[in-house]
Structure formats: structure tokens, C-alpha cells
Design an enzyme around this catalytic site. Structure first.
Site, PDB file in Angstrom:
ATOM      1  N   ALA A  31      -1.986  -4.270   0.571  1.00  0.00           N
ATOM      2  CA  ALA A  31      -2.398  -3.337   1.910  1.00  0.00           C
ATOM      3  C   ALA A  31      -1.431  -2.479   1.743  1.00  0.00           C
ATOM      4  O   ALA A  31       0.067  -2.094   2.426  1.00  0.00           O
ATOM      5  CB  ALA A  31      -1.508  -5.256   2.673  1.00  0.00           C
ATOM      6  N   HIS A  42       0.613   1.537   1.145  1.00  0.00           N
ATOM      7  CA  HIS A  42       0.970   2.354   2.487  1.00  0.00           C
ATOM      8  C   HIS A  42       2.391   3.599   1.776  1.00  0.00           C
ATOM      9  O   HIS A  42       1.952   2.927   0.395  1.00  0.00           O
ATOM     10  CB  HIS A  42       1.455   1.719   3.823  1.00  0.00           C
ATOM     11  CG  HIS A  42       3.125   0.421   3.783  1.00  0.00           C
ATOM     12  ND1 HIS A  42       4.254   1.281   2.915  1.00  0.00           N
ATOM     13  CD2 HIS A  42       3.302  -0.607   3.734  1.00  0.00           C
ATOM     14  CE1 HIS A  42       5.058   0.157   3.216  1.00  0.00           C
ATOM     15  NE2 HIS A  42       4.186  -1.488   3.066  1.00  0.00           N
ATOM     16  N   HIS A  81       4.350   1.967  -0.514  1.00  0.00           N
ATOM     17  CA  HIS A  81       4.407   2.005  -1.989  1.00  0.00           C
ATOM     18  C   HIS A  81       4.046   3.247  -2.886  1.00  0.00           C
ATOM     19  O   HIS A  81       4.205   3.202  -3.866  1.00  0.00           O
ATOM     20  CB  HIS A  81       2.665   0.829  -1.940  1.00  0.00           C
ATOM     21  CG  HIS A  81       3.593  -0.298  -0.857  1.00  0.00           C
ATOM     22  ND1 HIS A  81       2.978  -0.492  -0.464  1.00  0.00           N
ATOM     23  CD2 HIS A  81       3.502  -1.517  -1.502  1.00  0.00           C
ATOM     24  CE1 HIS A  81       3.267  -1.166   0.621  1.00  0.00           C
ATOM     25  NE2 HIS A  81       3.807  -2.386   0.068  1.00  0.00           N
ATOM     26  N   GLN A 114       6.467 -17.519  -3.456  1.00  0.00           N
ATOM     27  CA  GLN A 114       7.563 -16.818  -2.615  1.00  0.00           C
ATOM     28  C   GLN A 114       7.122 -17.018  -1.270  1.00  0.00           C
ATOM     29  O   GLN A 114       8.116 -15.944  -0.025  1.00  0.00           O
ATOM     30  CB  GLN A 114       7.488 -15.160  -3.005  1.00  0.00           C
ATOM     31  CG  GLN A 114       6.509 -14.396  -3.217  1.00  0.00           C
ATOM     32  CD  GLN A 114       6.833 -12.556  -3.080  1.00  0.00           C
ATOM     33  OE1 GLN A 114       6.378 -12.672  -4.497  1.00  0.00           O
ATOM     34  NE2 GLN A 114       6.655 -12.204  -1.958  1.00  0.00           N
ATOM     35  N   GLY A 130      11.596  -0.896  -3.663  1.00  0.00           N
ATOM     36  CA  GLY A 130      11.245  -0.334  -1.955  1.00  0.00           C
ATOM     37  C   GLY A 130      12.944  -0.966  -2.079  1.00  0.00           C
ATOM     38  O   GLY A 130      13.404  -2.017  -1.687  1.00  0.00           O
ATOM     39  N   GLN A 131      13.890  -0.170  -1.391  1.00  0.00           N
ATOM     40  CA  GLN A 131      15.072  -0.066  -0.822  1.00  0.00           C
ATOM     41  C   GLN A 131      14.481  -0.951   0.287  1.00  0.00           C
ATOM     42  O   GLN A 131      16.148  -1.865   0.866  1.00  0.00           O
ATOM     43  CB  GLN A 131      16.206   0.866  -0.064  1.00  0.00           C
ATOM     44  CG  GLN A 131      17.089   0.903   0.756  1.00  0.00           C
ATOM     45  CD  GLN A 131      18.353   1.435   0.617  1.00  0.00           C
ATOM     46  OE1 GLN A 131      18.765   2.171  -0.933  1.00  0.00           O
ATOM     47  NE2 GLN A 131      18.933   1.088   1.000  1.00  0.00           N
ATOM     48  N   ILE A 164      10.476   4.140   3.097  1.00  0.00           N
ATOM     49  CA  ILE A 164       9.623   5.363   4.417  1.00  0.00           C
ATOM     50  C   ILE A 164       9.758   4.456   5.495  1.00  0.00           C
ATOM     51  O   ILE A 164       9.054   3.932   6.009  1.00  0.00           O
ATOM     52  CB  ILE A 164       8.284   5.864   3.332  1.00  0.00           C
ATOM     53  CG1 ILE A 164       9.004   5.258   1.749  1.00  0.00           C
ATOM     54  CG2 ILE A 164       7.392   6.829   4.099  1.00  0.00           C
ATOM     55  CD1 ILE A 164       9.520   7.403   1.710  1.00  0.00           C
ATOM     56  N   SER A 212       5.860  -1.024   6.893  1.00  0.00           N
ATOM     57  CA  SER A 212       5.515  -2.399   5.955  1.00  0.00           C
ATOM     58  C   SER A 212       4.055  -3.216   6.049  1.00  0.00           C
ATOM     59  O   SER A 212       3.399  -2.573   7.289  1.00  0.00           O
ATOM     60  CB  SER A 212       6.414  -3.304   7.202  1.00  0.00           C
ATOM     61  OG  SER A 212       6.088  -4.750   6.213  1.00  0.00           O
TER      62      SER A 212
END
Ligand code: AMP
Length: 280
Positions: A32, A34, A37, A61, A148-149, A177, A186
Site C-alpha cells: 500500500a 505512498h 516509502h 507483528q 522511516g523516522q 513524509i 501511512s
């Protein structure tokens, strides 16, 4: 872009690149896709000869089965985005190739990192994250790994995993982002209806509120204000936390440490997380 389904085939591909003296970058995802990513794919593309992305929605997870069942999937669009961003290879494994022996429980000694914030609200989540990243890095022994942070605690957990298992990969953390109004991108944003989507931006507004008042207010007061703002916007809050870089909650600022504000909260069924460095 080459698409791999088999573990042996992608391992051979990566090893061949290394034999030819090339550098490889790896961006693990759950699809998915965006711009968040894709920014990591581009960051990898700038520093490596070959960039590999994986898409695998990792069952181990998810502490909430409904979250797993509802996880969005947009594979055709993902492939188009990856091709347009210059990704060299996509790994699309099935569950049995990631977990050939079933979901054997492995315990990773994450200690404190696994017990606070996401670790405390999502028991077992980071164990599952370590399990899949450990396995993916065995299959794809890349030179560089890009995370990613946006998932700040996850970055710290993977850093701990790399140290603990002495995995020969270099970790790079890409900036969060955001949409034009500030909402962190997200895959879960797709699950928000139009009205929820408008309210979701409050997380970003609250983080910037904390940052803008950081030097003039007590941390405790900022935390209380943040909770009020989020509740007023209709969020059910898991946590609002002001932490140092070890994720230890801070009651007052020592004038030096970097302070990170982290928020996790639900809008109806959708759980959103975000964070921001608020001390500089
Ligand atoms: P996910 O598909 O959600 O597991 O995310 C895959 C990678 O993309 C993780 O390293 C995330 O931290 C990263 N990521 C997700 N959203 C963003 C974003 N808005 N900005 C930067 N990186 C992101």
C-alpha cells in the site's frame, strides 16, 4: 524492475551484485505504498547501484487480528510506483517462504525498548518486527537498509537487532513524509473516512504545538495540553510521550538532550502514530 517470489532467486541476485562490487540498498515494506516509502526507495537509489523493495504483510507483528485482516493491499499500483521510482527489484514472498517452519517464536532481547510506548500497547509487535526483518536480511543481505523516522521506535528496535545479531548492514533513517496539511503518510490513512481524515491532522498540529512551546512551557503542561487537544478532536489516546533518544520519558528538559514527542491514538478503529523532534 525484476519481481522475485522465491527466496533462493533473490538471494542469488543480491549475492551476484556484491560479487560484481556493487552496493545494494533494501527497503522492507508491507505495501500500500505512498510517497513515504518511495522517498526511501529514492534515498537508496542515490547511494546504491541496486535498490530492492520487499512487500510482505507480516502476520507475526500484528497483535490485533482485525488490523491484519484489514491491512490495505494495492499491489498493481505499488508496482507502478516502484518502477517509476527506479527500484531495481521487488521481493514478493508468500508466508511459507518467510516462515518455512511455521511461526516459531524467537525471543529477541530488546529489553526496555520492547516494554515502553508501542511495546507496551502492542505486546509482541516488536518481536514480530525483529523476526521478519532478521529473516528478510538473511534472504537479502543488503549493504544498506532504509527505514522511516515515522516509526521512530521501530528504527531503534532494528538498530538493536542489528547490533545484537551483528548483521553486516548499515542502517539509514529517512525523514517522515507528510501530506500537504501535515498528516504523516501511512498506509492506514486509507482506512479513514473523509470526516476522520480531516480530524487526523490534529496529531501533527499537536506535535507542532509541543515543538513551538517547548522552550517556554513545562513538559508536563505541554503533555497535558496535547492530551486535551487530541481528545477534543475525538481521539482515543494510547500515549503522548516526551522522551529522550533512549525513549526514556522526560519530566523536564536538561537543556541538552534531544527530546522527541511521540503520539499514538485511535480515530474510531484506525490507530495512528507519529513523532517529531521538539527540542530544536
Ligand atoms: P510499512 O509499509 O508501514 O511497514 O513501512 C515501511 C517503511 O516505510 C518503514 O521503514 C516505515 O517507517 C517507512 N514509512 C512509512 N510511512 C512513512 C512516512 N510517512 N515517511 C517516511 N517513511 C515512512
Amino acid at each position: 524492475m525484476i519481481i522475485f517470489h522465491q527466496t533462493a532467486a533473490i538471494s542469488n541476485y543480491v549475492e551476484n551484485q556484491h560479487r560484481n562490487g556493487l552496493h545494494t540498498g533494501f527497503v522492507p515494506t508491507m505495501g500500500a505504498l505512498h510517497e513515504g516509502h518511495i522517498s526511501l526507495i529514492r534515498q537508496s537509489g542515490e547511494a546504491n547501484n541496486i535498490t530492492i523493495c520487499s512487500i510482505f504483510v507480516n502476520p507475526t507483528q500484528f497483535n490485533n487480528p482485525a488490523d491484519f485482516a484489514n491491512y490495505p493491499s494495492t499491489l498493481e499500483k505499488d508496482i507502478d510506483l516502484l518502477e517509476a521510482s527506479g527500484c531495481s527489484a521487488l521481493f514478493l514472498p508468500n508466508t511459507s517462504s518467510i516462515y518455512p517452519d511455521g511461526y516459531k517464536t524467537i525471543h529477541y532481547p530488546l529489553g526496555y525498548l520492547d516494554s515502553v510506548l508501542e511495546g507496551s500497547f502492542r505486546p509482541g509487535h516488536f518481536q514480530g518486527v525483529c523476526q521478519v526483518v532478521d529473516r528478510l536480511l538473511q534472504i537479502i543481505p543488503a549493504t544498506n537498509l532504509y527505514l522511516g523516522q515515522k516509526d521512530f521506535q521501530q528504527c531503534m528496535v532494528i538498530r538493536a537487532l542489528i547490533d545484537y545479531k551483528k548483521i553486516p548492514v548499515k542502517l539509514h533513517i529517512g525523514a517522515t513524509i507528510r501530506e500537504s496539511d501535515g498528516l504523516a503518510m501511512s498506509s492506514r490513512n486509507m482506512r479513514l473516512n473523509a470526516e476522520e481524515r480531516q480530524r487526523a491532522v490534529q496529531i501533527y498540529r499537536t506535535l507542532t504545538f509541543i515543538r513551538d512551546h517547548f522552550h517556554t512551557h513545562k513538559l508536563k503542561d505541554l503533555q497535558e495540553q496535547a492530551i486535551i487537544q487530541l481528545k477534543q478532536a475525538g481521539f482515543k489516546i494510547d500515549y503522548v510521550s516526551l522522551c529522550n533518544d533512549k525513549l526514556e520519558a522526560q519530566e523536564r528538559w536538561d537543556g541538552e538532550s534531544i527530546v522527541q514527542a511521540l503520539i499514538a491514538a485511535y480515530l474510531n478503529e484506525v490507530r495512528l502514530i507519529d513523532n517529531m523532534c521538539v527540542s530544536n
